[in-house]
Design an enzyme around this catalytic site. Structure first.
Site, short mmCIF file in Angstrom:
data_model
loop_
_atom_site.label_atom_id
_atom_site.label_comp_id
_atom_site.label_asym_id
_atom_site.label_seq_id
_atom_site.Cartn_x
_atom_site.Cartn_y
_atom_site.Cartn_z
N HIS A 80 17.58 -23.08 13.24
CA HIS A 80 16.34 -23.87 13.23
C HIS A 80 15.36 -23.36 14.27
O HIS A 80 15.77 -22.91 15.35
CB HIS A 80 16.62 -25.37 13.40
CG HIS A 80 17.24 -25.78 14.70
ND1 HIS A 80 16.49 -26.14 15.79
CD2 HIS A 80 18.53 -25.92 15.08
CE1 HIS A 80 17.30 -26.49 16.79
NE2 HIS A 80 18.54 -26.36 16.39
N ASP A 82 12.68 -25.20 15.48
CA ASP A 82 12.06 -26.22 16.35
C ASP A 82 12.89 -26.43 17.62
O ASP A 82 14.07 -26.13 17.66
CB ASP A 82 11.87 -27.55 15.62
CG ASP A 82 13.18 -28.22 15.23
OD1 ASP A 82 14.10 -27.53 14.75
OD2 ASP A 82 13.29 -29.45 15.41
N ASP A 143 18.39 -23.15 22.04
CA ASP A 143 18.67 -24.06 20.92
C ASP A 143 17.39 -24.19 20.12
O ASP A 143 16.52 -24.98 20.47
CB ASP A 143 19.14 -25.42 21.46
CG ASP A 143 19.36 -26.44 20.36
OD1 ASP A 143 19.41 -26.05 19.19
OD2 ASP A 143 19.48 -27.63 20.70
N GLU A 177 14.90 -29.59 12.70
CA GLU A 177 16.32 -29.98 12.81
C GLU A 177 16.49 -31.04 13.89
O GLU A 177 17.27 -31.97 13.73
CB GLU A 177 17.17 -28.75 13.16
CG GLU A 177 18.68 -29.00 13.07
CD GLU A 177 19.32 -29.47 14.37
OE1 GLU A 177 20.51 -29.82 14.34
OE2 GLU A 177 18.65 -29.50 15.43
N GLU A 178 15.76 -30.89 14.99
CA GLU A 178 15.95 -31.78 16.14
C GLU A 178 15.54 -33.23 15.85
O GLU A 178 15.90 -34.14 16.57
CB GLU A 178 15.17 -31.27 17.36
CG GLU A 178 15.61 -29.90 17.87
CD GLU A 178 16.96 -29.92 18.57
OE1 GLU A 178 17.57 -31.01 18.68
OE2 GLU A 178 17.40 -28.84 19.00
N ASP A 200 24.21 -22.40 15.49
CA ASP A 200 23.63 -23.46 16.31
C ASP A 200 24.70 -24.05 17.23
O ASP A 200 24.59 -25.20 17.65
CB ASP A 200 23.03 -24.54 15.38
CG ASP A 200 22.03 -25.44 16.06
OD1 ASP A 200 21.59 -25.13 17.19
OD2 ASP A 200 21.69 -26.48 15.48
N HIS A 383 18.29 -28.84 25.80
CA HIS A 383 17.33 -29.97 25.83
C HIS A 383 16.90 -30.34 27.25
O HIS A 383 16.43 -31.45 27.49
CB HIS A 383 17.88 -31.23 25.12
CG HIS A 383 18.18 -31.01 23.67
ND1 HIS A 383 18.46 -32.06 22.81
CD2 HIS A 383 18.25 -29.88 22.92
CE1 HIS A 383 18.68 -31.56 21.59
NE2 HIS A 383 18.57 -30.25 21.64
ZN LIG Z 1 20.21 -26.88 17.61
#
Ligand SMILES: [Zn+2]
Length: 413
Positions: A80, A82, A143, A177-178, A200, A383
């Site tokens: 992903h 994003d 990520d 995805e997030e 991922d 994150h």
């Molecule tokens: Zn991810």
């Protein structure tokens, strides 16, 4: 070493593009900025000679590395683009720390921050590696740009080496995805692959084929609203009833903060309302369907018991499915997992499989008929400002995926 430098160069370049998704946006993709990276990736895929390169109207980039042997099954590789809405993601300035010495890593834009094996024990295993971090004010976005870089490197390697025997490889870079919207209803048909892998995952060797099963629950309490000056014997306060429901639910067990491993939970994540009407928003999580149903049944039971104390109020519980543990499908055919494990061992990495206390795009895809385990990329501390990834872990992932593509190439023979 060529593989390592290529991966590092791609990660640094992709991470610098702000691709944060936005849950509040109704559009697909949720943010225009994700398309900036998507257009870059589309150009690069065309540049390395990939076939059928396209950017879909829902913001995914899809391409094909044509097979070199007839009859081999098609496999899909997904990542992903994003990054998480939970932390600053604009103006990411990646920093490469060469040959990590085991000590503390500092951040130019946040002198108080430090990253060491105290904060991230896995870092102690990566001494001598080249470590990529952000500069302190933002997340890094490994990520899942580590996954994007790995898939691009794999595609380029396959296209440059037509002597490698493999089936068609479908590539998909997905948005959103997030925020749980990474799998558009058209994606399985657009992939046109019977099996896929998301890139991922985290630690070297991780092959995940178990995720939570997930439901969402909304409890709506309607009271009787009336001017408080004339309320005696008439007002029914929805907030009091909502508070009773929360208070009656388990607090020392079955919550995210009191569970781990294979235990599930009931998580109240939002409450809002007035004396007239209140809503409670929950997520329900479990690895087993009967456990998940049990959490829903308990919530309904508590709501009914509180409703019974006040017949003038109404209490409604609405439970909707979100995603399901991909193990339910994969355990009926473990070939995708077994080949990934073999690819790990063949490239000198010991595979391991831990259930993830969350979901992936692969959970939804598996449920929609494309079995899709999740493979390691090296990403860590995601994150947040301490996010990091080892270039050598990314290279180990790319070598493992190349081996996996070869192993699938033998399946049709
Ligand atoms: Zn991810």
């Amino acid at each position: 070493m060529e593989m390592e430098r290529g991966l590092e160069e791609r990660l640094v370049r992709y991470a610098a593009v702000d691709t944060q998704s936005d849950e509040a946006s109704p559009s697909a993709p949720s943010t225009e900025r994700q398309l900036v990276l998507q257009r870059m990736l589309r150009e690069e895929l065309v540049g390395i000679g990939a076939a059928q390169v396209r950017l879909t109207d829902y913001g995914a980039v899809i391409a094909t590395v044509p097979g070199t042997v007839p009859g081999a099954p098609t496999i899909a590789l997904l990542a992903h683009v994003d990054t998480a809405p939970q932390f600053a993601a604009a103006g990411v300035k990646p920093v490469v720390h060469r040959r990590y010495d085991g000590g503390a890593i500092g951040f130019p834009d946040a002198p108080e921050l430090r990253l060491s094996p105290v904060e991230s024990p896995y870092l102690a295993e990566r001494v001598g590696d080249d470590i990529v971090t952000a500069s302190g004010g933002t997340l890094l976005g490994a990520d899942d740009k580590a996954g994007v870089a790995i898939i691009m490197a794999v595609a380029e390697h396959l296209l440059r080496n037509p002597g490698i025997a493999h089936g068609p490889v479908r590539i998909a870079f997905t948005p959103d995805e997030e925020i749980g919207r990474g799998v558009h209803p058209d994606l399985p048909a657009d992939l046109a692959a019977p099996v896929g892998y998301t890139l991922d995952g985290a630690d070297r060797g991780e092959i995940c084929y178990e995720s939570f099963s997930a439901d969402k629950a909304v409890v709506t309490v309607k009271g009787v609203s009336i001017h408080p000056g004339w309320a005696k014997g008439k007002l029914v306060n929805a907030l009091h009833l909502a508070a009773k429901i929360v208070d009656t639910l388990p607090q020392a067990t079955r919550t995210p903060e009191t569970t781990g491993g294979r235990e599930g939970f009931i998580h109240l994540y939002e409450m809002a309302g007035s004396a007239a009407e209140a809503t409670l928003h929950f997520i329900l999580r479990d690895f087993e369907l009967d456990g998940l149903a049990g959490h829903g049944a308990l919530l309904a039971q508590v709501a009914a018991a509180v409703a019974a104390t006040e017949p003038r109020a109404s209490v409604e519980v609405a439970i909707t499915p979100q995603y399901r543990n991909m193990r339910y499908w994969l355990e009926t055919d473990m070939r995708p997992v077994e080949l990934a494990r073999a690819a790990c061992r063949d490239t000198g990495v010991e595979p391991c499989s831990e259930p993830i206390r969350g979901g992936t795009d692969g959970s939804r895809l598996t449920e929609m008929g494309v079995p899709c385990p999740n493979l390691f990329t090296g990403m860590q501390m995601i994150h947040g400002p301490l996010e990091w990834v080892s270039v050598q872990d990314m290279a180990a992932s790319a070598r493992m995926v190349l081996r996996l593509v070869e192993l699938w190439g033998r399946e049709g023979a």
